[in-house]
Design a protein around this motif. Structure first.
Motif, PDB file in Angstrom:
ATOM      1  N   VAL A  20       0.843  -1.208   0.000  1.00 21.61           N
ATOM      2  CA  VAL A  20       0.000   0.000   0.000  1.00 21.61           C
ATOM      3  C   VAL A  20       0.872   1.250   0.000  1.00 21.61           C
ATOM      4  N   ILE A  21       1.894   1.279   0.838  1.00 23.72           N
ATOM      5  CA  ILE A  21       2.789   2.448   0.887  1.00 23.72           C
ATOM      6  C   ILE A  21       3.492   2.634  -0.452  1.00 23.72           C
ATOM      7  N   TYR A  22       3.962   1.547  -1.042  1.00 21.64           N
ATOM      8  CA  TYR A  22       4.634   1.632  -2.344  1.00 21.64           C
ATOM      9  C   TYR A  22       3.676   2.143  -3.409  1.00 21.64           C
ATOM     10  N   GLY A  23       2.451   1.659  -3.365  1.00 18.66           N
ATOM     11  CA  GLY A  23       1.457   2.129  -4.327  1.00 18.66           C
ATOM     12  C   GLY A  23       1.149   3.606  -4.168  1.00 18.66           C
ATOM     13  N   ILE A  24       1.054   4.078  -2.942  1.00 20.64           N
ATOM     14  CA  ILE A  24       0.777   5.502  -2.696  1.00 20.64           C
ATOM     15  C   ILE A  24       1.929   6.363  -3.180  1.00 20.64           C
ATOM     16  N   SER A  26       4.170   5.653  -5.421  1.00 23.09           N
ATOM     17  CA  SER A  26       4.338   5.590  -6.875  1.00 23.09           C
ATOM     18  C   SER A  26       3.079   6.049  -7.602  1.00 23.09           C
ATOM     19  N   LYS A  27       2.101   6.535  -6.862  1.00 23.54           N
ATOM     20  CA  LYS A  27       0.812   7.027  -7.387  1.00 23.54           C
ATOM     21  C   LYS A  27       0.095   5.946  -8.192  1.00 23.54           C
ATOM     22  N   TRP A  28       0.333   4.698  -7.846  1.00 23.13           N
ATOM     23  CA  TRP A  28      -0.287   3.516  -8.438  1.00 23.13           C
ATOM     24  C   TRP A  28      -0.019   3.432  -9.945  1.00 23.13           C
ATOM     25  N   GLU A  29       1.055   4.094 -10.408  1.00 22.34           N
ATOM     26  CA  GLU A  29       1.398   4.075 -11.826  1.00 22.34           C
ATOM     27  C   GLU A  29       2.449   3.020 -12.156  1.00 22.34           C
ATOM     28  N   GLU A  30       3.198   2.581 -11.166  1.00 26.09           N
ATOM     29  CA  GLU A  30       4.237   1.571 -11.375  1.00 26.09           C
ATOM     30  C   GLU A  30       3.698   0.243 -10.835  1.00 26.09           C
ATOM     31  N   PRO A  31       3.208  -0.627 -11.730  1.00 25.06           N
ATOM     32  CA  PRO A  31       2.478  -1.801 -11.240  1.00 25.06           C
ATOM     33  C   PRO A  31       3.355  -2.952 -10.757  1.00 25.06           C
ATOM     34  N   VAL A  32       4.594  -3.062 -11.212  1.00 21.99           N
ATOM     35  CA  VAL A  32       5.376  -4.262 -10.936  1.00 21.99           C
ATOM     36  C   VAL A  32       5.689  -4.406  -9.450  1.00 21.99           C
ATOM     37  N   GLY A  33       6.176  -3.355  -8.822  1.00 25.17           N
ATOM     38  CA  GLY A  33       6.520  -3.432  -7.406  1.00 25.17           C
ATOM     39  C   GLY A  33       5.308  -3.657  -6.527  1.00 25.17           C
TER      40      GLY A  33
END
Length: 133
Positions: A20-24, A26-33
């Motif tokens: 969740v933190i990684y998604g926030i 990266s603005k949910w634009e980088e899907p791989v991580g």
């Protein structure tokens, strides 16, 4: 099994929160991580669930006793040949094969028969010769 269950539950929570933190960030634009972290949390909860389910069905192990001693767990770990040279040959031929993956496939093709002979020799060491059982 309690320790393992708790460990994988903790790993599930950590990787889900980090996803969740990684998604926030990266603005949910980088899907791989993000996908990798959520898949890691899914695998951790599956393993933790299996350990919890299995732990309910079996008796407590000596590892689960907080007052247990190391000697409670000791036992027979199997038979290991004290005089075998096959692990050395298998390790050398395996190293040659993996070196071939970096250098060239021709070296892999050269090493595969050595790996096969070494593995077969180690497995069937006690089926023939002086030390047969």
């Amino acid at each position: 099994m309690k320790v393992e269950f708790k460990l994988f539950t903790l790993l599930f929570a950590f990787s889900a929160i980090m996803g969740v933190i990684y998604g926030i960030f990266s603005k949910w634009e980088e899907p791989v991580g993000t996908v990798a972290l959520f898949l890691t949390s899914g695998l951790c909860i599956m393993i933790g669930g299996f350990l919890w389910w299995t732990g309910r069905k079996i008796d407590l192990r000596p590892d689960d006793d907080p007052l247990g001693e190391i000697s409670d767990v000791e036992g027979d770990y199997g038979f290991f040949s004290p005089h075998s040279w096959w692990p050395l040959f298998l390790g050398a031929s395996g190293a040659l094969m993996f070196l071939g993956m970096a250098v060239g496939w021709w070296l892999v093709m050269l090493a595969v028969p050595f790996v096969a002979v070494s593995a077969i020799g180690w497995v069937f060491e006690y089926f023939h010769g002086e030390h047969s059982i």
